[in-house]
Design a protein around this motif. Structure first.
Motif, PDB file in Angstrom:
ATOM      1  N   GLU A 176       0.863  -1.177   0.000  1.00  0.00           N
ATOM      2  CA  GLU A 176       0.000   0.000   0.000  1.00  0.00           C
ATOM      3  C   GLU A 176       0.897   1.224   0.000  1.00  0.00           C
ATOM      4  N   ALA A 177       0.397   2.291  -0.628  1.00  0.00           N
ATOM      5  CA  ALA A 177       1.225   3.483  -0.768  1.00  0.00           C
ATOM      6  C   ALA A 177       0.341   4.708  -0.935  1.00  0.00           C
ATOM      7  N   SER A 178       0.931   5.870  -0.671  1.00  0.00           N
ATOM      8  CA  SER A 178       0.211   7.115  -0.900  1.00  0.00           C
ATOM      9  C   SER A 178       0.041   7.333  -2.398  1.00  0.00           C
ATOM     10  N   ALA A 179      -0.866   8.232  -2.756  1.00  0.00           N
ATOM     11  CA  ALA A 179      -1.109   8.517  -4.174  1.00  0.00           C
ATOM     12  C   ALA A 179       0.154   9.037  -4.847  1.00  0.00           C
ATOM     13  N   VAL A 180       0.894   9.881  -4.149  1.00  0.00           N
ATOM     14  CA  VAL A 180       2.132  10.433  -4.719  1.00  0.00           C
ATOM     15  C   VAL A 180       3.155   9.321  -4.928  1.00  0.00           C
ATOM     16  N   ALA A 181       3.304   8.452  -3.929  1.00  0.00           N
ATOM     17  CA  ALA A 181       4.278   7.364  -4.046  1.00  0.00           C
ATOM     18  C   ALA A 181       3.889   6.386  -5.151  1.00  0.00           C
ATOM     19  N   LEU A 182       2.582   6.116  -5.301  1.00  0.00           N
ATOM     20  CA  LEU A 182       2.135   5.226  -6.379  1.00  0.00           C
ATOM     21  C   LEU A 182       2.451   5.808  -7.744  1.00  0.00           C
ATOM     22  N   ASP A 183       2.223   7.102  -7.912  1.00  0.00           N
ATOM     23  CA  ASP A 183       2.531   7.741  -9.195  1.00  0.00           C
ATOM     24  C   ASP A 183       4.018   7.632  -9.510  1.00  0.00           C
ATOM     25  N   GLN A 184       4.854   7.856  -8.507  1.00  0.00           N
ATOM     26  CA  GLN A 184       6.305   7.746  -8.714  1.00  0.00           C
ATOM     27  C   GLN A 184       6.700   6.321  -9.075  1.00  0.00           C
ATOM     28  N   LEU A 185       6.112   5.362  -8.360  1.00  0.00           N
ATOM     29  CA  LEU A 185       6.428   3.956  -8.622  1.00  0.00           C
ATOM     30  C   LEU A 185       6.044   3.566 -10.044  1.00  0.00           C
ATOM     31  N   LYS A 186       4.868   3.978 -10.487  1.00  0.00           N
ATOM     32  CA  LYS A 186       4.415   3.613 -11.833  1.00  0.00           C
ATOM     33  C   LYS A 186       5.305   4.238 -12.903  1.00  0.00           C
ATOM     34  N   GLN A 187       5.747   5.457 -12.669  1.00  0.00           N
ATOM     35  CA  GLN A 187       6.670   6.088 -13.626  1.00  0.00           C
ATOM     36  C   GLN A 187       7.987   5.322 -13.707  1.00  0.00           C
ATOM     37  N   GLN A 188       8.463   4.888 -12.545  1.00  0.00           N
ATOM     38  CA  GLN A 188       9.736   4.161 -12.505  1.00  0.00           C
ATOM     39  C   GLN A 188       9.616   2.771 -13.119  1.00  0.00           C
ATOM     40  N   LEU A 189       8.403   2.208 -13.106  1.00  0.00           N
ATOM     41  CA  LEU A 189       8.185   0.878 -13.670  1.00  0.00           C
ATOM     42  C   LEU A 189       7.869   0.903 -15.164  1.00  0.00           C
ATOM     43  N   THR A 190       7.709   2.093 -15.740  1.00  0.00           N
ATOM     44  CA  THR A 190       7.274   2.202 -17.135  1.00  0.00           C
ATOM     45  C   THR A 190       8.143   1.388 -18.091  1.00  0.00           C
ATOM     46  N   SER A 191       9.448   1.463 -17.914  1.00  0.00           N
ATOM     47  CA  SER A 191      10.357   0.758 -18.833  1.00  0.00           C
ATOM     48  C   SER A 191      10.334  -0.754 -18.623  1.00  0.00           C
ATOM     49  N   LEU A 192       9.687  -1.213 -17.547  1.00  0.00           N
ATOM     50  CA  LEU A 192       9.643  -2.645 -17.241  1.00  0.00           C
ATOM     51  C   LEU A 192       8.248  -3.229 -17.436  1.00  0.00           C
ATOM     52  N   LYS A 193       7.360  -2.491 -18.094  1.00  0.00           N
ATOM     53  CA  LYS A 193       5.985  -2.950 -18.262  1.00  0.00           C
ATOM     54  C   LYS A 193       5.913  -4.321 -18.948  1.00  0.00           C
ATOM     55  N   HIS A 194       6.824  -4.559 -19.896  1.00  0.00           N
ATOM     56  CA  HIS A 194       6.787  -5.808 -20.659  1.00  0.00           C
ATOM     57  C   HIS A 194       7.216  -7.009 -19.813  1.00  0.00           C
ATOM     58  N   LEU A 195       7.809  -6.734 -18.638  1.00  0.00           N
ATOM     59  CA  LEU A 195       8.285  -7.818 -17.779  1.00  0.00           C
ATOM     60  C   LEU A 195       7.481  -7.969 -16.491  1.00  0.00           C
ATOM     61  N   THR A 196       6.632  -7.005 -16.197  1.00  0.00           N
ATOM     62  CA  THR A 196       5.916  -7.007 -14.923  1.00  0.00           C
ATOM     63  C   THR A 196       4.401  -6.940 -15.135  1.00  0.00           C
ATOM     64  N   ARG A 197       3.675  -7.301 -14.100  1.00  0.00           N
ATOM     65  CA  ARG A 197       2.229  -7.080 -14.041  1.00  0.00           C
ATOM     66  C   ARG A 197       1.949  -6.226 -12.815  1.00  0.00           C
ATOM     67  N   TYR A 198       1.050  -5.257 -12.987  1.00  0.00           N
ATOM     68  CA  TYR A 198       0.816  -4.289 -11.917  1.00  0.00           C
ATOM     69  C   TYR A 198      -0.677  -3.961 -11.832  1.00  0.00           C
ATOM     70  N   LYS A 199      -1.158  -3.710 -10.594  1.00  0.00           N
ATOM     71  CA  LYS A 199      -2.563  -3.335 -10.408  1.00  0.00           C
ATOM     72  C   LYS A 199      -2.700  -2.474  -9.162  1.00  0.00           C
ATOM     73  N   ASP A 200      -3.423  -1.365  -9.291  1.00  0.00           N
ATOM     74  CA  ASP A 200      -3.849  -0.574  -8.139  1.00  0.00           C
ATOM     75  C   ASP A 200      -5.273  -0.099  -8.432  1.00  0.00           C
ATOM     76  N   PRO A 201      -5.919   0.691  -7.570  1.00  0.00           N
ATOM     77  CA  PRO A 201      -7.320   1.056  -7.815  1.00  0.00           C
ATOM     78  C   PRO A 201      -7.578   1.807  -9.108  1.00  0.00           C
ATOM     79  N   LYS A 202      -6.525   2.413  -9.706  1.00  0.00           N
ATOM     80  CA  LYS A 202      -6.737   3.217 -10.906  1.00  0.00           C
ATOM     81  C   LYS A 202      -6.005   2.678 -12.137  1.00  0.00           C
ATOM     82  N   THR A 203      -5.007   1.836 -11.950  1.00  0.00           N
ATOM     83  CA  THR A 203      -4.137   1.429 -13.064  1.00  0.00           C
ATOM     84  C   THR A 203      -3.943  -0.075 -13.076  1.00  0.00           C
ATOM     85  N   ARG A 204      -3.847  -0.596 -14.292  1.00  0.00           N
ATOM     86  CA  ARG A 204      -3.560  -2.034 -14.433  1.00  0.00           C
ATOM     87  C   ARG A 204      -2.835  -2.275 -15.743  1.00  0.00           C
ATOM     88  N   TRP A 205      -1.767  -3.134 -15.682  1.00  0.00           N
ATOM     89  CA  TRP A 205      -1.142  -3.576 -16.945  1.00  0.00           C
ATOM     90  C   TRP A 205      -0.653  -5.012 -16.817  1.00  0.00           C
TER      91      TRP A 205
END
Length: 205
Positions: A176-205
């Protein structure tokens, strides 16, 4: 968005307007059940009062089902709604207010009642100790084992809590994370989208 909630379980504050007593009872109520129980408790304590008007934001501010109010016999819209309006502009959540009125013999009129009930709540909130809370949101992250070291560095930041790690063919991280921390995490994971799966209340890939 930062929210605030009562720091103590209960507070009472009284004012007098044209000989009518307005006793404001404030409670920390994290859910609807506790809000309704508190209202019932005050009604039982003051059965001879002319009115026990109430308003609450009993959970997080974003959960509108936890917002409600009652005029308890006062003219429609002169008590509960003004009280709820004060709560709305306070940034407070998990809170219930009950204003007990003992009529003093002088009618206040609709406008006077609105001002009186608003003032009763405003003055009680001025002396209410409050605490700040940053809301946290759940997330799930699945990643291959060879990325564990890099991902752990990303997760080692403020306002991110790791709740569980499940190891199988890939690592499943629940946190669990704050909204700001989640946004930062998702930005940092962008280059790894093809290798990871991610889900939060607003985003999923």
């Amino acid at each position: 968005m930062t929210e605030f909630y009562p720091k103590q379980p209960y507070l009472s504050h009284e004012i007098e307007i044209k000989h009518s007593r307005f006793i404001t009872h404030v409670a920390h109520t994290p859910d609807l059940e506790s809000a309704r129980n508190f209202i019932a408790e005050i009604q039982q304590q003051h059965p001879k009062a002319n009115h026990n008007c109430w308003a609450y934001i009993a959970g997080t501010r974003s959960y509108l089902q936890c917002w409600n109010s009652s005029d308890d016999g006062e003219p429609k819209g002169t008590a509960g709604k003004p009280m709820l309006n004060v709560l709305e502009h306070s940034d407070l959540c998990e809170i219930t207010v009950v204003v007990t009125r003992y009529f003093g013999g002088i009618k206040l009129g609709a406008g006077g009642l609105v001002r009186a009930y608003s003032q009763a709540v405003q003055e009680a909130l001025k002396v209410l100790p409050i605490e700040e809370r940053i809301p946290l949101f759940p997330f799930d992250l699945y990643l291959p084992h060879h990325l564990v070291g890099d991902i752990e560095l990303l997760l080692n930041q403020d306002q991110i809590n790791i709740l569980d790690r499940q190891w199988s063919e890939e690592l499943h991280i629940q946190g669990e994370a704050s909204a700001v921390a989640l946004d930062q995490l998702k930005q940092q994971l962008t280059s790894l989208k093809h290798l990871t799966r991610y889900k939060d209340p607003k985003t999923r890939w």
